[in-house]
Write a protein that holds these residues in place. Structure first.
Motif, PDB file in Angstrom:
ATOM      1  N   HIS A 115     -12.584 -10.847 -15.956  1.00  0.00           N
ATOM      2  CA  HIS A 115     -13.949 -10.320 -16.066  1.00  0.00           C
ATOM      3  C   HIS A 115     -14.154  -9.099 -15.173  1.00  0.00           C
ATOM      4  O   HIS A 115     -15.218  -8.941 -14.590  1.00  0.00           O
ATOM      5  N   GLY A 116     -13.172  -8.238 -15.048  1.00  0.00           N
ATOM      6  CA  GLY A 116     -13.301  -7.040 -14.213  1.00  0.00           C
ATOM      7  C   GLY A 116     -12.109  -6.856 -13.309  1.00  0.00           C
ATOM      8  O   GLY A 116     -10.982  -6.812 -13.770  1.00  0.00           O
ATOM      9  N   SER A 117     -12.363  -6.795 -11.994  1.00  0.00           N
ATOM     10  CA  SER A 117     -11.307  -6.523 -11.022  1.00  0.00           C
ATOM     11  C   SER A 117     -11.526  -7.311  -9.744  1.00  0.00           C
ATOM     12  O   SER A 117     -12.649  -7.635  -9.383  1.00  0.00           O
ATOM     13  N   VAL A 118     -10.422  -7.547  -9.051  1.00  0.00           N
ATOM     14  CA  VAL A 118     -10.462  -8.115  -7.713  1.00  0.00           C
ATOM     15  C   VAL A 118     -10.079  -6.998  -6.755  1.00  0.00           C
ATOM     16  O   VAL A 118      -9.090  -6.295  -6.967  1.00  0.00           O
ATOM     17  N   ILE A 119     -10.873  -6.823  -5.704  1.00  0.00           N
ATOM     18  CA  ILE A 119     -10.675  -5.749  -4.741  1.00  0.00           C
ATOM     19  C   ILE A 119     -10.211  -6.354  -3.423  1.00  0.00           C
ATOM     20  O   ILE A 119     -10.859  -7.261  -2.889  1.00  0.00           O
ATOM     21  N   LYS A 120      -9.103  -5.836  -2.898  1.00  0.00           N
ATOM     22  CA  LYS A 120      -8.590  -6.277  -1.605  1.00  0.00           C
ATOM     23  C   LYS A 120      -8.370  -5.028  -0.756  1.00  0.00           C
ATOM     24  O   LYS A 120      -7.671  -4.114  -1.171  1.00  0.00           O
ATOM     25  N   VAL A 121      -8.983  -5.006   0.426  1.00  0.00           N
ATOM     26  CA  VAL A 121      -8.855  -3.876   1.336  1.00  0.00           C
ATOM     27  C   VAL A 121      -8.240  -4.361   2.643  1.00  0.00           C
ATOM     28  O   VAL A 121      -8.711  -5.330   3.235  1.00  0.00           O
ATOM     29  N   VAL A 122      -7.185  -3.652   3.067  1.00  0.00           N
ATOM     30  CA  VAL A 122      -6.513  -3.961   4.325  1.00  0.00           C
ATOM     31  C   VAL A 122      -6.549  -2.705   5.185  1.00  0.00           C
ATOM     32  O   VAL A 122      -6.297  -1.604   4.696  1.00  0.00           O
ATOM     33  N   ARG A 123      -6.837  -2.877   6.449  1.00  0.00           N
ATOM     34  CA  ARG A 123      -6.899  -1.740   7.378  1.00  0.00           C
ATOM     35  C   ARG A 123      -5.488  -1.264   7.706  1.00  0.00           C
ATOM     36  O   ARG A 123      -4.586  -2.056   7.922  1.00  0.00           O
ATOM     37  N   GLY A 124      -5.345   0.053   7.751  1.00  0.00           N
ATOM     38  CA  GLY A 124      -4.104   0.684   8.175  1.00  0.00           C
ATOM     39  C   GLY A 124      -4.192   1.058   9.639  1.00  0.00           C
ATOM     40  O   GLY A 124      -4.895   0.411  10.413  1.00  0.00           O
ATOM     41  N   THR A 125      -3.520   2.146  10.006  1.00  0.00           N
ATOM     42  CA  THR A 125      -3.501   2.546  11.411  1.00  0.00           C
ATOM     43  C   THR A 125      -4.448   3.696  11.726  1.00  0.00           C
ATOM     44  O   THR A 125      -4.748   3.944  12.883  1.00  0.00           O
ATOM     45  N   GLY A 126      -4.922   4.407  10.728  1.00  0.00           N
ATOM     46  CA  GLY A 126      -5.808   5.543  10.967  1.00  0.00           C
ATOM     47  C   GLY A 126      -7.266   5.118  11.067  1.00  0.00           C
ATOM     48  O   GLY A 126      -7.601   3.937  10.955  1.00  0.00           O
ATOM     49  N   ASP A 127      -8.137   6.101  11.262  1.00  0.00           N
ATOM     50  CA  ASP A 127      -9.568   5.797  11.366  1.00  0.00           C
ATOM     51  C   ASP A 127     -10.424   6.797  10.598  1.00  0.00           C
ATOM     52  O   ASP A 127     -11.570   7.054  10.938  1.00  0.00           O
ATOM     53  N   ASP A 128      -9.871   7.378   9.553  1.00  0.00           N
ATOM     54  CA  ASP A 128     -10.609   8.350   8.741  1.00  0.00           C
ATOM     55  C   ASP A 128     -10.512   7.942   7.283  1.00  0.00           C
ATOM     56  O   ASP A 128      -9.411   7.884   6.739  1.00  0.00           O
ATOM     57  N   PRO A 129     -11.604   7.597   6.642  1.00  0.00           N
ATOM     58  CA  PRO A 129     -12.983   7.673   7.086  1.00  0.00           C
ATOM     59  C   PRO A 129     -13.350   6.487   7.974  1.00  0.00           C
ATOM     60  O   PRO A 129     -12.627   5.481   8.005  1.00  0.00           O
ATOM     61  N   PRO A 130     -14.503   6.580   8.643  1.00  0.00           N
ATOM     62  CA  PRO A 130     -14.977   5.422   9.416  1.00  0.00           C
ATOM     63  C   PRO A 130     -15.173   4.211   8.491  1.00  0.00           C
ATOM     64  O   PRO A 130     -15.453   4.363   7.306  1.00  0.00           O
ATOM     65  N   GLU A 131     -15.038   3.040   9.050  1.00  0.00           N
ATOM     66  CA  GLU A 131     -15.139   1.813   8.253  1.00  0.00           C
ATOM     67  C   GLU A 131     -16.465   1.705   7.515  1.00  0.00           C
ATOM     68  O   GLU A 131     -16.502   1.270   6.362  1.00  0.00           O
ATOM     69  N   GLU A 132     -17.546   2.121   8.131  1.00  0.00           N
ATOM     70  CA  GLU A 132     -18.858   2.037   7.492  1.00  0.00           C
ATOM     71  C   GLU A 132     -18.899   2.868   6.214  1.00  0.00           C
ATOM     72  O   GLU A 132     -19.462   2.455   5.202  1.00  0.00           O
TER      73      GLU A 132
END
Length: 112
Positions: A84-101
């Motif tokens: 029914h669409g997509s599953v989104i998975k986000v994992v943080r890397g080592t950089g900080d661009d863009p800010p998390e917000e």
């Protein structure tokens, strides 16, 4: 006791091994894990238009996005098609661009 002594060097070697990039991040704890009714291709296009330095690749039906510079990626996003669409998975890397917000705002806008 002899087994334990013989296995100790193997345990030390296994603990020292490391891998880098999306492969190691794929098994890391996700900072965002959600589902959307939108297809992966639509979400990828939306994120690409809202964020800078988005690198898109496809592997076995999964759309992978790397956000940030290719040598110092900030986030790894996997978009997996579901019934029914997509599953989104986000994992943080080592950089900080863009800010998390900024990333979270873009994901919220692109997945609803």
């Amino acid at each position: 006791m002899k087994r334990l002594i013989l296995l100790a060097p193997l345990a030390v070697l296994a603990a020292c091994g490391s891998s880098r990039g999306p492969e190691s991040s794929a098994s890391a704890e996700p900072m965002v894990y959600a589902s959307s009714a939108r297809p992966a291709s639509e979400i990828a296009r939306c994120l690409d238009s809202r964020l800078s330095r988005v690198h898109v690749s496809k592997n076995n039906g999964v759309t992978d996005l790397t956000i940030g510079s290719s040598s110092n990626s900030s986030y790894f996003i996997s978009l997996t098609p579901s019934g029914h669409g997509s599953v989104i998975k986000v994992v943080r890397g080592t950089g900080d661009d863009p800010p998390e917000e900024e990333l979270r705002f873009a994901i919220a806008r692109c997945t609803t």
